[in-house]
Scaffold this motif. Sequence first.
Motif, PDB file in Angstrom:
ATOM      1  N   CYS A  26      11.769  -7.905  10.854  1.00  0.00           N
ATOM      2  CA  CYS A  26      12.602  -8.247  12.012  1.00  0.00           C
ATOM      3  C   CYS A  26      13.391  -7.016  12.443  1.00  0.00           C
ATOM      4  CB  CYS A  26      13.593  -9.353  11.654  1.00  0.00           C
ATOM      5  SG  CYS A  26      12.883 -10.977  11.471  1.00  0.00           S
ATOM      6  N   GLU A  27      13.732  -6.981  13.698  1.00  0.00           N
ATOM      7  CA  GLU A  27      14.643  -5.976  14.231  1.00  0.00           C
ATOM      8  C   GLU A  27      15.731  -6.694  15.025  1.00  0.00           C
ATOM      9  OE1 GLU A  27      12.548  -3.158  16.595  1.00  0.00           O
ATOM     10  OE2 GLU A  27      11.282  -2.460  14.946  1.00  0.00           O
ATOM     11  N   PRO A  28      16.999  -6.534  14.641  1.00  0.00           N
ATOM     12  CA  PRO A  28      17.496  -5.807  13.463  1.00  0.00           C
ATOM     13  C   PRO A  28      17.150  -6.526  12.165  1.00  0.00           C
ATOM     14  CG  PRO A  28      19.289  -6.948  14.560  1.00  0.00           C
ATOM     15  CD  PRO A  28      18.096  -7.111  15.450  1.00  0.00           C
ATOM     16  N   GLU A  29      17.310  -5.817  11.055  1.00  0.00           N
ATOM     17  CA  GLU A  29      16.927  -6.356   9.759  1.00  0.00           C
ATOM     18  C   GLU A  29      18.020  -7.196   9.117  1.00  0.00           C
ATOM     19  OE1 GLU A  29      15.904  -2.919   7.512  1.00  0.00           O
ATOM     20  OE2 GLU A  29      13.921  -2.703   8.429  1.00  0.00           O
ATOM     21  N   THR A  30      19.253  -7.110   9.649  1.00  0.00           N
ATOM     22  CA  THR A  30      20.375  -7.855   9.067  1.00  0.00           C
ATOM     23  C   THR A  30      21.168  -8.549  10.162  1.00  0.00           C
ATOM     24  OG1 THR A  30      21.846  -5.924   9.177  1.00  0.00           O
ATOM     25  CG2 THR A  30      20.574  -6.243   7.137  1.00  0.00           C
ATOM     26  N   VAL A  31      22.014  -9.497   9.751  1.00  0.00           N
ATOM     27  CA  VAL A  31      22.898 -10.206  10.668  1.00  0.00           C
ATOM     28  C   VAL A  31      24.232 -10.429   9.958  1.00  0.00           C
ATOM     29  CG1 VAL A  31      22.098 -12.494   9.923  1.00  0.00           C
ATOM     30  CG2 VAL A  31      23.137 -12.220  12.185  1.00  0.00           C
ATOM     31  N   ASN A  32      25.332 -10.333  10.715  1.00  0.00           N
ATOM     32  CA  ASN A  32      26.659 -10.626  10.183  1.00  0.00           C
ATOM     33  C   ASN A  32      27.014 -12.065  10.520  1.00  0.00           C
ATOM     34  OD1 ASN A  32      27.289  -8.034   9.095  1.00  0.00           O
ATOM     35  ND2 ASN A  32      27.671  -7.286  11.162  1.00  0.00           N
ATOM     36  N   ILE A  33      27.366 -12.824   9.496  1.00  0.00           N
ATOM     37  CA  ILE A  33      27.701 -14.238   9.678  1.00  0.00           C
ATOM     38  C   ILE A  33      29.150 -14.444   9.271  1.00  0.00           C
ATOM     39  CG2 ILE A  33      27.139 -16.609   9.062  1.00  0.00           C
ATOM     40  CD1 ILE A  33      24.335 -15.718   8.378  1.00  0.00           C
TER      41      ILE A  33
END
Length: 445
Positions: free
Chosen positions: A172-179
Amino acid sequence: MKYFKNIKNRVLRHLRDNFSLAVISIVIAVFSWFIISMTIYSSVTQTIRNVPLNIDITGTAAAENDLTLISCDVSTVEIQIQGNRAEIGNLSAENMQARLVADNVTSTGTKTLGIEITSINKNVEFQVKSIKPATATAVFDKYETREFAVTPDIPGVSFAEGKTLDEENFSCEPETVNITGPAAQLDKIAKCVAVSNKELNLDSSYSIASDEIKLYAEDGATIEPSPFKFDNSRFNINIPVLTQKTLGLSVGIAGAPSNFDSDCLKFKFSADSITLGSTNSQLADFPDVFEIGKVLLSDLDIGFTETFKINTLDYKNMSNLETVTVTLDDSNLKSKEFVIDNFNISNAPKNYDFSVITNRLEVKVVGPADIIDNITSNDIVADINLLNAKIPEGESFNWDATISFPKYNNVWAVTHNKVILSKSEKTKETSGSPDIESVTAAEVD
C-alpha cells in the motif's frame, strides 16, 4: 290560568337565586382550599421523568487528568423532589438538569459515578428525594495517536491463467496510518487493512485505490472503526503480477560414463512438484522440470537418500519449498562385489609414458537384478582419463579410476577407486615415434 303563571315565575326566581348562591359557595370553597394549602400544606413531593443527564466533564478532576468520557450507560433519569408548592409546582424535565459527578475521577477505566440534580432556575429551592437510576456506569480513557502498518486486501481481484499475485511485493501507499482514539481501544488493534472491493481479472501488474479501512483484533474479530480518527482514509494498492508454472522435480547425474542411460534411474521425492514465479519470464521460458541438484552416480548405492536445499535462482519459490528429500527407488535393483584387473589409460600427455601399478580393484556394482546376476569382471573396465591432467611430480602418483561397462548402459559402480600410476619421460629417440594416447595395462606389460 293566571294562577299557574304566577307559580311558574315564582319557581324560576327561586332557582335563579339558589344558583347564584351555589356559584358563590364554590368560589369561596376553592379560595379557602387554596389559602389552606398554601399555609398548612405548602410543601409537596413531585415526580419528574426524562430529565437529561449532562455528561460534560469540563472542569472536573477527570478533565484535568486528560481523561475523556468514552461512554455512559445513562442518558435520562427520573427524579422525585420536595419543596414549596408555589416554587416547584410548575417544574418539568425542561427546567431540571442532571449532572454526572466526575470530580474524583483521576484514572482510566470503568467507574460507577453519582448523579447530581439542579434546576435551571437557580432561585428555586427543593430537596431531591430520589434519583432513578441513582448512579451511572461510565468509561474513561486517554486519547492517543499511534502509527499502524497498513496491509492491502483485494477480495474481488482474480488472475488470468498462468498468472498470480506477487505477495512479497504486494503493498500500500502510504504504508502506514496514524489512528487517534481511546488508548484501551487502540490496544485491541492487531491489524489495519486497506480494502478494495473492485472486481478485476488481471494478467499484468496494476494499481487501485482502496474503498475502506478495516481493523482486526488478534483473534481475527472485526473492530468497529467509529471510535477512531484516521489521518488518511485513501490508499493506493499496488498489485504486482507474476507469471507462474508448476514443475515436476528431477535430479541430475554427475560422473556417469558417456554411454550411461540416466533414464534408467528412478527416484522418489518428498514433494511432487514446485511452483515457480517470475516477473520477467513468460510461460514458454520456464523449464519443463526443475532440477533440485546433482548426484554423483557413484553415490547411488542401495538405500540411497539425500536432502537437497532448494535454490530457485532467478525464479521466485511460490511453493515456499525449502528442502526436498530424494530417495533412490531400489525395489528392482541389486548390488554385487567384483574384483577387476582390466585398466585403460586414455588422453595421456604426449611427452610421458604411463603404466598402471595397481593390479586389482575391488568394485561394487549396482543395477537391475537380472543383469547383475549375469555380469562378470570381464565386463568391467577401469578407465584412467588424463585429459588436461596436471601430472604430479615424482615417478608415481594416485589417480581416480572411472568404472564403466561397455556392454551395459544401466549398471554402475558405487566404489570410489584410485589407482597408482607410474610415469616416465619419453626419450628423444622415441619422441619422434607415433603418439600414444591410449595404452592398456596388457600393452604396458
